[in-house]
Design an enzyme around this catalytic site. Structure first.
Site, PDB file in Angstrom:
ATOM      1  N   HIS A  34       0.852  -1.192   0.000  1.00  0.00           N
ATOM      2  CA  HIS A  34       0.000   0.000   0.000  1.00  0.00           C
ATOM      3  C   HIS A  34       0.886   1.239   0.000  1.00  0.00           C
ATOM      4  CE1 HIS A  34       1.066   0.133   4.200  1.00  0.00           C
ATOM      5  NE2 HIS A  34       0.516  -1.047   4.417  1.00  0.00           N
ATOM      6  N   HIS A  37       4.016   1.379   2.201  1.00  0.00           N
ATOM      7  CA  HIS A  37       5.213   0.722   1.666  1.00  0.00           C
ATOM      8  C   HIS A  37       5.855   1.593   0.580  1.00  0.00           C
ATOM      9  CE1 HIS A  37       2.780  -2.961   2.903  1.00  0.00           C
ATOM     10  NE2 HIS A  37       3.902  -3.109   3.582  1.00  0.00           N
ATOM     11  N   GLN A  61       6.762 -15.165  12.583  1.00  0.00           N
ATOM     12  CA  GLN A  61       6.245 -14.040  13.374  1.00  0.00           C
ATOM     13  C   GLN A  61       4.741 -14.119  13.601  1.00  0.00           C
ATOM     14  OE1 GLN A  61       7.708 -11.104  10.310  1.00  0.00           O
ATOM     15  NE2 GLN A  61       5.903  -9.966  10.926  1.00  0.00           N
ATOM     16  N   ARG A 187      -3.563  -5.239   6.781  1.00  0.00           N
ATOM     17  CA  ARG A 187      -4.690  -5.896   7.459  1.00  0.00           C
ATOM     18  C   ARG A 187      -5.977  -5.081   7.374  1.00  0.00           C
ATOM     19  NH1 ARG A 187      -0.339  -8.041  11.051  1.00  0.00           N
ATOM     20  NH2 ARG A 187      -0.477 -10.315  10.921  1.00  0.00           N
TER      21      ARG A 187
HETATM   22  O1  PAF Z   1       6.558  -5.066   9.038  1.00  0.00           O
HETATM   23  C1  PAF Z   1       6.547  -6.091   8.330  1.00  0.00           C
HETATM   24  O2  PAF Z   1       5.952  -6.143   7.260  1.00  0.00           O
HETATM   25  C2  PAF Z   1       7.292  -7.322   8.805  1.00  0.00           C
HETATM   26  O3  PAF Z   1       7.227  -7.449  10.186  1.00  0.00           O
HETATM   27  C3  PAF Z   1       8.746  -7.391   8.324  1.00  0.00           C
HETATM   28  C4  PAF Z   1       9.565  -6.249   8.870  1.00  0.00           C
HETATM   29  C5  PAF Z   1       8.783  -7.363   6.795  1.00  0.00           C
HETATM   30  C6  PAF Z   1       9.396  -8.692   8.786  1.00  0.00           C
HETATM   31  O4  PAF Z   1       8.722  -9.798   8.319  1.00  0.00           O
END
Ligand code: PAF
Length: 295
Positions: A34, A37, A61, A187
């Site tokens: 989006h 980014h 994660q 999200r």
């Molecule tokens: O912020 C994110 O999108 C993720 O936590 C990252 C930094 C790409 C690590 O997977």
């Protein structure tokens, strides 16, 4: 834009760029790109060349009950956005490239990773730090870019880079918001129209905290109480936390006497969203001093 799927190939490309004396700018992402980014990519393009973006939905994660399998993805849409944004290389490895059989190492940034998001999502920051360190080891960028929306993540990665003397500057960029204040997040795609409307309560609560501080309120319990009131009036929101913490240690503060962060996390149906505001105390000759809030 060249699309790279293997670690060895990415390392080779990065080595060649360094051999030519070029300094890479790196934007790690999980895709579903989006404007937030894209603002990181713009900053990378100003500072560095080549610009390398990774798209890797990092299983480590996500907790067992979280949205790893359903995480929004749009590989073709993302590729087009990255082409248009002038990205030089897209690193999009499959999971086995990053975590081959027998992978055992993890990175933990002690203390900082156990609070707030880390408490609600045990192991989350261990997964983030592990993958970010691995990606930085592969790409060896001069600069790596992160959004301030994920304030705790940014703080943890900055600490990791300092502790491990990484030769990479961690650049933290401002939050990008929709016109109604909702912070951009992949999200947000989970939100129904009614939840999307309700989700602006995150921004409204931060504005309420800001007004109180601007009017002189310095007791964090009272400021947090005001934010909770906003959430209580929003039936589609379920608040996980509304906290005020020291910007460095992420420990709760009782009175507003130094720079801090106001942090929020809440659920709206299937979406769990976070937001925050930076608060700086400004001295005014002999008086109580004011606050500068960055949303
Ligand atoms: O912020 C994110 O999108 C993720 O936590 C990252 C930094 C790409 C690590 O997977």
């Amino acid at each position: 834009m060249e699309v790279i799927h293997t670690v060895e190939w990415m390392k080779q490309v990065a080595r060649e760029a360094r051999a030519e004396g070029r300094l890479a700018g790196f934007v790690p992402t999980m895709g579903a790109l989006h404007a937030g980014h894209l603002s990181l990519i713009e900053a990378a393009r100003r500072d560095a060349s080549p610009v390398i973006v990774s798209i890797f939905v990092n299983p480590k994660q996500f907790g067992p009950a979280e949205d790893y399998r359903k995480y929004p993805g749009d590989p073709e849409g993302d590729r087009q956005k990255l082409e248009q944004a002038g990205v030089d290389f897209l690193f999009a490895p499959p999971v086995e490239e990053i975590y081959p059989a027998g992978f055992r190492t993890s990175v933990n940034v002690e203390g900082l990773a156990d609070r707030l998001e880390g408490k609600i999502r045990p192991g989350h920051f261990r997964g983030v730090a592990t993958v970010v360190l691995k990606l930085l080891e592969i790409v060896v960028p001069r600069f790596a870019y992160f959004g301030r929306k994920d304030a705790q993540q940014a703080r943890i990665i900055g600490q990791m880079a300092a502790d491990l003397a990484l030769d990479c500057e961690i650049v933290v960029r401002p939050i990008v918001r929709e016109p109604d204040g909702l912070a951009l997040s992949s999200r947000n795609l989970y939100l129904s129209p009614a939840e999307r409307k309700a989700a602006t309560v995150l921004y409204r609560a931060l504005l309420r905290a800001r007004s109180a501080m601007e009017e002189g309120e310095r007791e964090t319990m009272r400021i947090m109480g005001l934010m909770r009131q906003e959430f209580a009036a929003e039936p589609l929101a379920s608040l996980d936390y509304a906290e005020m913490v020291d910007a460095d240690s992420f420990e709760p503060i009782m009175r507003l006497t130094r720079s801090c962060l106001v942090l929020l996390a809440a659920r709206f149906g299937a979406a769990r969203l976070i937001d925050n505001m930076q608060v700086e105390i400004v001295e005014s000759g002999g008086g109580a001093g004011g606050v500068v809030c960055t949303l």
